[in-house]
Design a protein around this motif. Structure first.
Motif, mmCIF file in Angstrom:
data_model
loop_
_atom_site.group_PDB
_atom_site.id
_atom_site.type_symbol
_atom_site.label_atom_id
_atom_site.label_comp_id
_atom_site.label_asym_id
_atom_site.label_seq_id
_atom_site.Cartn_x
_atom_site.Cartn_y
_atom_site.Cartn_z
ATOM 1 N N GLN A 100 46.571 32.085 36.707
ATOM 2 C CA GLN A 100 45.482 32.986 36.332
ATOM 3 C C GLN A 100 45.905 34.443 36.462
ATOM 4 N N ASP A 101 46.505 34.785 37.599
ATOM 5 C CA ASP A 101 46.797 36.193 37.877
ATOM 6 C C ASP A 101 47.932 36.744 37.021
ATOM 7 N N PHE A 102 48.944 35.923 36.735
ATOM 8 C CA PHE A 102 50.056 36.409 35.925
ATOM 9 C C PHE A 102 49.711 36.434 34.438
ATOM 10 N N ASN A 103 48.591 35.817 34.059
ATOM 11 C CA ASN A 103 48.200 35.788 32.650
ATOM 12 C C ASN A 103 46.860 36.469 32.412
ATOM 13 N N ARG A 104 46.463 37.260 33.388
ATOM 14 C CA ARG A 104 45.215 38.036 33.322
ATOM 15 C C ARG A 104 44.038 37.166 32.906
ATOM 16 N N GLN A 105 43.953 36.000 33.532
ATOM 17 C CA GLN A 105 42.842 35.090 33.315
ATOM 18 C C GLN A 105 41.981 34.966 34.564
ATOM 19 N N ASN A 106 42.261 35.814 35.558
ATOM 20 C CA ASN A 106 41.481 35.790 36.787
ATOM 21 C C ASN A 106 40.086 36.353 36.528
ATOM 22 N N ALA A 107 39.098 35.748 37.164
ATOM 23 C CA ALA A 107 37.704 36.102 36.893
ATOM 24 C C ALA A 107 37.355 37.519 37.314
ATOM 25 N N ASP A 108 38.130 38.104 38.233
ATOM 26 C CA ASP A 108 37.782 39.429 38.752
ATOM 27 C C ASP A 108 38.455 40.570 37.980
ATOM 28 N N THR A 109 38.964 40.314 36.803
ATOM 29 C CA THR A 109 39.568 41.389 36.006
ATOM 30 C C THR A 109 38.545 42.484 35.691
ATOM 31 N N ALA A 110 37.286 42.101 35.612
ATOM 32 C CA ALA A 110 36.243 43.076 35.280
ATOM 33 C C ALA A 110 36.059 44.108 36.380
ATOM 34 N N ASN A 111 36.599 43.842 37.578
ATOM 35 C CA ASN A 111 36.446 44.780 38.689
ATOM 36 C C ASN A 111 37.414 45.951 38.613
ATOM 37 N N LEU A 112 38.340 45.919 37.660
ATOM 38 C CA LEU A 112 39.290 47.024 37.506
ATOM 39 C C LEU A 112 38.572 48.246 36.946
ATOM 40 N N ARG A 113 38.827 49.396 37.550
ATOM 41 C CA ARG A 113 38.193 50.630 37.087
ATOM 42 C C ARG A 113 38.575 50.941 35.639
ATOM 43 N N PRO A 114 37.654 51.501 34.855
ATOM 44 C CA PRO A 114 37.929 51.800 33.442
ATOM 45 C C PRO A 114 39.173 52.654 33.236
ATOM 46 N N LEU A 115 39.465 53.541 34.187
ATOM 47 C CA LEU A 115 40.639 54.400 34.063
ATOM 48 C C LEU A 115 41.912 53.586 33.876
ATOM 49 N N PHE A 116 41.996 52.427 34.550
ATOM 50 C CA PHE A 116 43.223 51.640 34.531
ATOM 51 C C PHE A 116 43.166 50.438 33.591
ATOM 52 N N GLN A 117 42.046 50.216 32.939
ATOM 53 C CA GLN A 117 41.963 49.093 32.010
ATOM 54 C C GLN A 117 43.039 49.144 30.921
ATOM 55 N N PRO A 118 43.349 50.319 30.350
ATOM 56 C CA PRO A 118 44.359 50.346 29.269
ATOM 57 C C PRO A 118 45.762 49.975 29.714
ATOM 58 N N VAL A 119 46.068 50.064 31.010
ATOM 59 C CA VAL A 119 47.437 49.763 31.451
ATOM 60 C C VAL A 119 47.554 48.368 32.049
ATOM 61 N N ALA A 120 46.476 47.611 32.116
ATOM 62 C CA ALA A 120 46.536 46.256 32.661
ATOM 63 C C ALA A 120 47.322 45.352 31.724
ATOM 64 N N GLY A 121 48.232 44.542 32.280
ATOM 65 C CA GLY A 121 49.118 43.736 31.452
ATOM 66 C C GLY A 121 48.990 42.244 31.687
ATOM 67 N N ASN A 122 49.290 41.492 30.662
ATOM 68 C CA ASN A 122 49.356 40.032 30.723
ATOM 69 C C ASN A 122 50.819 39.641 30.639
ATOM 70 N N ALA A 123 51.367 39.067 31.717
ATOM 71 C CA ALA A 123 52.794 38.763 31.756
ATOM 72 C C ALA A 123 53.166 37.560 30.899
ATOM 73 N N ASP A 124 52.197 36.706 30.592
ATOM 74 C CA ASP A 124 52.471 35.472 29.847
ATOM 75 C C ASP A 124 53.590 34.682 30.515
ATOM 76 N N ILE A 125 53.518 34.629 31.857
ATOM 77 C CA ILE A 125 54.444 33.836 32.668
ATOM 78 C C ILE A 125 53.642 32.682 33.259
ATOM 79 N N HIS A 126 54.155 31.469 33.086
ATOM 80 C CA HIS A 126 53.409 30.274 33.477
ATOM 81 C C HIS A 126 54.214 29.465 34.493
ATOM 82 N N PHE A 127 53.509 28.897 35.459
ATOM 83 C CA PHE A 127 54.133 28.193 36.570
ATOM 84 C C PHE A 127 53.785 26.708 36.495
ATOM 85 N N GLU A 128 54.817 25.859 36.517
ATOM 86 C CA GLU A 128 54.636 24.420 36.404
ATOM 87 C C GLU A 128 55.095 23.756 37.699
ATOM 88 N N LEU A 129 54.171 23.146 38.428
ATOM 89 C CA LEU A 129 54.499 22.482 39.685
ATOM 90 C C LEU A 129 55.274 21.198 39.390
#
Length: 446
Positions: A100-129
């Motif tokens: 979730q966190d490395f792919n910006r799918q975490n539910a708390d993404t909305a808590n990021l201040r608007p100032l920093f929303q444009p620089v938030a990144g999705n790494a598209d890195i996936h972890f397979e146990l």
């Protein structure tokens, strides 16, 4: 590198010359402690770390290169008391949090201040146990800050730990109870976890006393895994238990993939200044770590940031700060590119696959011949269906050496050649990218 939670206690007053009398309790990020140990005791290793970081940082991102990157994970649960033998559900929950966190799918993404929303990144890195390895031990694990111990015994069967799976192909995460840290026998705090950054060498520097390649990976205290973990960890600073949301492993995997703390290196015992940098442009300068809170008014470096063309507050929502775990919610785009560059270079072995992701979920077998080579090599594959593919040869430092633009290959047997006769001897990686994913293999140039 690693996260250590250390509280400097008033009891140290008069007991050790490292600390002044009447030092107030405070939480100190242990990455600075670990950095101090490496710099003081393993200078060759630190030089290799620094070189890898700078090369990954300078490597330009390839336009449109956003295919998913998949990392296979092995979790070693090394336990003494029964509570340390975490249930599968806790480990699986932590893997979900990483994804979730490395792919910006975490539910708390909305808590990021608007100032920093444009620089938030999705790494598209996936972890397979891939596996949970369980080892019961009589060993107690503690880190010697002033000595040479970096919990090497945790990573070896014959010392009461668990042997790593191939560290070039798997992210190994060791989970155990980390004993409180002491200096001169005086308790000073609690380590939560640590991780080594990537090294661009095939092996660690010889005769330096530094950890070997089979110790590469992440170590996490068992109480910091997963949101569903029933084992509390009292906050050494007081005020109840630490809030656990699975962000300590996120933070440490960030170090494993080359990220520094957003406040840079800092120093072990002394102030951090606003000249320290993490090497990423879109993370604002800070002269101190967050104190496990979520103070969005913090602005510890009142200066104009070149990237933002303004004086901006500390980015306390970043996974590489030390804010409360329910405050952290993002990596920046600059951090994302650095991690992906590291995976394209010094950690590209994690992406190696015997099969090439293809259409309809099918895999296409491919070979790299000859390997080793002293000049020309080629990729050989047989496609059953029309498939779009692009090819790259990448140096061990993450630089792109050769590339073939994406094109559609019709059914049949194909060879794609690469001439490395003008390249120096060493380790390279050949990477094939399809719309469904990518695969990579090592190539030795003799």
């Amino acid at each position: 590198m690693k996260q250590i939670l250390i509280v400097i206690l008033l009891a140290l007053s008069g007991a050790a010359s490292l600390f002044a009398q009447n030092t107030p309790p405070r939480i100190l990020c242990g990455n600075t402690v670990f950095s101090h140990v490496i710099r003081e005791k393993y200078p060759e290793l630190q030089a290799a770390f620094d070189q890898t970081f700078e090369e990954a940082r300078r490597r330009p991102a390839v336009a449109g290169e956003r295919s998913p990157l998949n990392i296979k994970v092995v979790v070693h649960v090394v336990w003494n008391a029964a509570a340390e033998n975490l249930a599968d559900s806790i480990i699986e929950n932590q893997i979900d949090i990483l994804n979730q966190d490395f792919n910006r799918q975490n539910a708390d993404t909305a808590n990021l201040r608007p100032l920093f929303q444009p620089v938030a990144g999705n790494a598209d890195i996936h972890f397979e146990l891939q596996q949970i390895v369980r080892v019961q031990t009589s060993q107690l694990f503690s880190l010697d800050i002033l000595g040479n111990s970096l919990l090497s015994e945790l990573k070896h069967d014959n010392e009461g730990g668990s042997d790593a799976w191939d560290t070039e192909k798997y992210l190994n995460i060791w989970v155990c109870k980390i004993q409180p840290t002491t200096i001169f026998g005086i308790p000073i705090g609690q380590i939560l976890g640590f991780a080594f950054p990537p090294n661009n060498l095939a092996n660690w520097p010889p005769d330096s006393g530094a950890p070997s390649a089979d110790e590469d990976g992440v170590v996490i205290d068992y109480r910091m895994m997963g949101r569903n973990n029933p084992n509390p960890l009292p906050n050494p600073a007081g005020g109840g238990n630490l809030l656990v949301r699975g962000r300590t492993p996120v933070h440490e995997v960030g170090h494993f993939l080359g990220l520094r703390h957003i406040l840079g290196y800092g120093v072990l015992f002394g102030p951090i200044n606003c000249a320290e940098s993490d090497g990423v442009d879109d993370t604002p300068y800070a002269n101190s770590q967050s104190e496990f809170n979520c103070d969005k008014t913090r602005n510890t470096c009142e200066q104009v940031e070149v990237f933002y063309n303004d004086d901006v507050p500390d980015l306390v929502e970043n996974f590489m700060d030390y804010s409360s775990e329910d405050c952290m919610n993002m990596f920046t785009k600059g951090q994302v590119e650095l991690m992906r560059n590291v995976l394209a270079g010094p950690r590209s072995g994690l992406l190696e696959s015997s099969g090439l992701p293809g259409v309809n979920g099918e895999e296409t077998a491919w070979r790299l011949l000859p390997n080793p080579t002293n000049s020309v090599c080629w990729v050989e594959f047989q496609s059953e269906k029309a498939q779009e593919m692009a090819f790259r040869v990448i140096g061990a430092d993450g630089r792109m050496i050769l590339q073939r633009a994406a094109q559609t290959w019709l059914p049949g047997t194909h060879r794609v050649s690469f001439d490395l006769s003008q390249q120096p001897a060493g380790l390279y990686f050949v990477e094939i990218t399809t719309p469904q994913g990518r695969a990579a293999k090592k190539l030795i140039r003799e």
